[in-house]
Design a protein around this motif. Sequence first.
Motif, PDB file in Angstrom:
ATOM      1  N   PRO A   1      40.187  30.505  62.458  1.00  0.00           N
ATOM      2  CA  PRO A   1      38.894  30.040  61.917  1.00  0.00           C
ATOM      3  C   PRO A   1      37.875  31.152  61.684  1.00  0.00           C
ATOM      4  O   PRO A   1      37.057  31.057  60.764  1.00  0.00           O
ATOM      5  N   LEU A   2      37.888  32.213  62.492  1.00  0.00           N
ATOM      6  CA  LEU A   2      36.882  33.266  62.319  1.00  0.00           C
ATOM      7  C   LEU A   2      37.035  34.008  60.988  1.00  0.00           C
ATOM      8  O   LEU A   2      36.053  34.168  60.257  1.00  0.00           O
ATOM      9  N   PRO A   3      38.233  34.502  60.629  1.00  0.00           N
ATOM     10  CA  PRO A   3      38.369  35.145  59.319  1.00  0.00           C
ATOM     11  C   PRO A   3      38.040  34.209  58.168  1.00  0.00           C
ATOM     12  O   PRO A   3      37.460  34.643  57.163  1.00  0.00           O
ATOM     13  N   ALA A   4      38.385  32.920  58.307  1.00  0.00           N
ATOM     14  CA  ALA A   4      38.062  31.966  57.244  1.00  0.00           C
ATOM     15  C   ALA A   4      36.550  31.809  57.100  1.00  0.00           C
ATOM     16  O   ALA A   4      36.010  31.756  55.985  1.00  0.00           O
ATOM     17  N   ALA A   5      35.836  31.745  58.225  1.00  0.00           N
ATOM     18  CA  ALA A   5      34.377  31.643  58.182  1.00  0.00           C
ATOM     19  C   ALA A   5      33.761  32.915  57.613  1.00  0.00           C
ATOM     20  O   ALA A   5      32.769  32.871  56.874  1.00  0.00           O
ATOM     21  N   TYR A   6      34.349  34.052  57.963  1.00  0.00           N
ATOM     22  CA  TYR A   6      33.875  35.330  57.432  1.00  0.00           C
ATOM     23  C   TYR A   6      34.054  35.368  55.915  1.00  0.00           C
ATOM     24  O   TYR A   6      33.155  35.806  55.178  1.00  0.00           O
ATOM     25  N   ALA A   7      35.197  34.883  55.443  1.00  0.00           N
ATOM     26  CA  ALA A   7      35.445  34.846  54.003  1.00  0.00           C
ATOM     27  C   ALA A   7      34.436  33.947  53.299  1.00  0.00           C
ATOM     28  O   ALA A   7      33.933  34.284  52.213  1.00  0.00           O
ATOM     29  N   ALA A   8      34.120  32.815  53.900  1.00  0.00           N
ATOM     30  CA  ALA A   8      33.126  31.920  53.310  1.00  0.00           C
ATOM     31  C   ALA A   8      31.762  32.600  53.233  1.00  0.00           C
ATOM     32  O   ALA A   8      31.027  32.450  52.248  1.00  0.00           O
ATOM     33  N   HIS A   9      31.419  33.365  54.271  1.00  0.00           N
ATOM     34  CA  HIS A   9      30.151  34.110  54.279  1.00  0.00           C
ATOM     35  C   HIS A   9      30.122  35.143  53.145  1.00  0.00           C
ATOM     36  O   HIS A   9      29.113  35.271  52.433  1.00  0.00           O
ATOM     37  N   LEU A  10      31.212  35.873  52.981  1.00  0.00           N
ATOM     38  CA  LEU A  10      31.260  36.894  51.935  1.00  0.00           C
ATOM     39  C   LEU A  10      31.117  36.264  50.552  1.00  0.00           C
ATOM     40  O   LEU A  10      30.438  36.812  49.673  1.00  0.00           O
ATOM     41  N   SER A  11      31.755  35.141  50.356  1.00  0.00           N
ATOM     42  CA  SER A  11      31.720  34.471  49.058  1.00  0.00           C
ATOM     43  C   SER A  11      30.374  33.803  48.800  1.00  0.00           C
ATOM     44  O   SER A  11      29.783  33.953  47.727  1.00  0.00           O
ATOM     45  N   ARG A  12      29.862  33.102  49.797  1.00  0.00           N
ATOM     46  CA  ARG A  12      28.639  32.300  49.612  1.00  0.00           C
ATOM     47  C   ARG A  12      27.366  33.148  49.733  1.00  0.00           C
ATOM     48  O   ARG A  12      26.474  33.074  48.880  1.00  0.00           O
ATOM     49  N   ASP A  13      27.285  33.954  50.798  1.00  0.00           N
ATOM     50  CA  ASP A  13      26.046  34.677  51.093  1.00  0.00           C
ATOM     51  C   ASP A  13      25.990  36.074  50.472  1.00  0.00           C
ATOM     52  O   ASP A  13      24.925  36.529  50.057  1.00  0.00           O
ATOM     53  N   ARG A  14      27.130  36.756  50.435  1.00  0.00           N
ATOM     54  CA  ARG A  14      27.156  38.113  49.897  1.00  0.00           C
ATOM     55  C   ARG A  14      27.578  38.155  48.430  1.00  0.00           C
ATOM     56  O   ARG A  14      27.490  39.187  47.792  1.00  0.00           O
ATOM     57  N   ARG A  15      28.079  37.045  47.933  1.00  0.00           N
ATOM     58  CA  ARG A  15      28.512  36.914  46.535  1.00  0.00           C
ATOM     59  C   ARG A  15      29.519  37.988  46.151  1.00  0.00           C
ATOM     60  O   ARG A  15      29.488  38.552  45.055  1.00  0.00           O
ATOM     61  N   ARG A  16      30.441  38.255  47.072  1.00  0.00           N
ATOM     62  CA  ARG A  16      31.500  39.220  46.785  1.00  0.00           C
ATOM     63  C   ARG A  16      32.550  38.589  45.876  1.00  0.00           C
ATOM     64  O   ARG A  16      32.711  37.364  45.826  1.00  0.00           O
ATOM     65  N   SER A  17      33.297  39.425  45.185  1.00  0.00           N
ATOM     66  CA  SER A  17      34.323  38.928  44.272  1.00  0.00           C
ATOM     67  C   SER A  17      35.458  38.272  45.041  1.00  0.00           C
ATOM     68  O   SER A  17      35.654  38.519  46.242  1.00  0.00           O
ATOM     69  N   ALA A  18      36.217  37.435  44.333  1.00  0.00           N
ATOM     70  CA  ALA A  18      37.349  36.759  44.971  1.00  0.00           C
ATOM     71  C   ALA A  18      38.350  37.769  45.506  1.00  0.00           C
ATOM     72  O   ALA A  18      38.938  37.578  46.576  1.00  0.00           O
ATOM     73  N   HIS A  19      38.542  38.869  44.782  1.00  0.00           N
ATOM     74  CA  HIS A  19      39.471  39.915  45.223  1.00  0.00           C
ATOM     75  C   HIS A  19      39.007  40.520  46.545  1.00  0.00           C
ATOM     76  O   HIS A  19      39.793  40.693  47.479  1.00  0.00           O
TER      77      HIS A  19
END
Length: 292
Positions: free
Chosen positions: A3-21
Amino acid sequence: MHPLPAAYAAHLSRDRRRSAHTVRAYQATAERLMAFLSRHRGEVADRTTLDMLTQSDLRAFLAQRRNEGLSNASAARELSAVRGFLAWAGAGTPRLKGPRVKKGLPRPIAPDEVMALAEEVADEARAPWIAARDWAVLLLLYGAGLRIGEALSLTGAALPLGETLVVTGKRDKTRIVPILPAVADAVSRYVDLQPWPIRRDTPLFRGAKGGPLAAGVIRRSVQGARGRLGLGERTTPHALRHSFATHLLGRGADLRALQELLGHASLSSTQVYTAVDAAHLLDVYRTAHPRA
């Protein structure tokens, strides 16, 4: 999936607006770290495990990754991704120097280091379209051997990219260069994401405020990325063109054909790459020969 890496990925996508790659790459690093810590400590890793992470733990994790074949640049990028994950989780990061590439004579950048450099530059971009822009520019330098000025002088008339591209180089000399599918895809993705209309007479690559993209922006991004990856000072945008030429020559490209691809006025300008390739062969010989 932890769950932690998945939550981190959601943060990067939602809050940091990082690319899917970028999100996929950073989540994969976080997953590898959690899996390693679970095996290393004999229990399921969680936030408490991250809080207790030691320098020895982190060094062991990187050693395992190096044993799996990571280059210095890729290992440095893995460490950077781990630091980002730990910072997000609120855990302290043990002090540990990343691997560095040994300095010496000018050398072409290895293909995996080229990709690591381009990914690192894109990862630090402020918006997904800027990440796509920087990725496309760097792939044009390495994948097509363009000078940075040639890439940034492209206009909308170059679209859509096909199998070849007409490039205007020094002294307004034009040449035709082949375009790899990966390069065409990178440019196409940038065009889809960037927010301005692109006409035949307007710059293809735009700055953050919509004006023509300045070469200094790319140079500064590469400078920051090479520092984080531990690459040498000669790792510049022009070094990607240098690597394009050296790698082609090393795989049997004809010197005259290479001259045309690079847009050199004379063959003597192209012949410098034969010396570079010979230096690489000498390195291989010295490493492999038992009496070297």
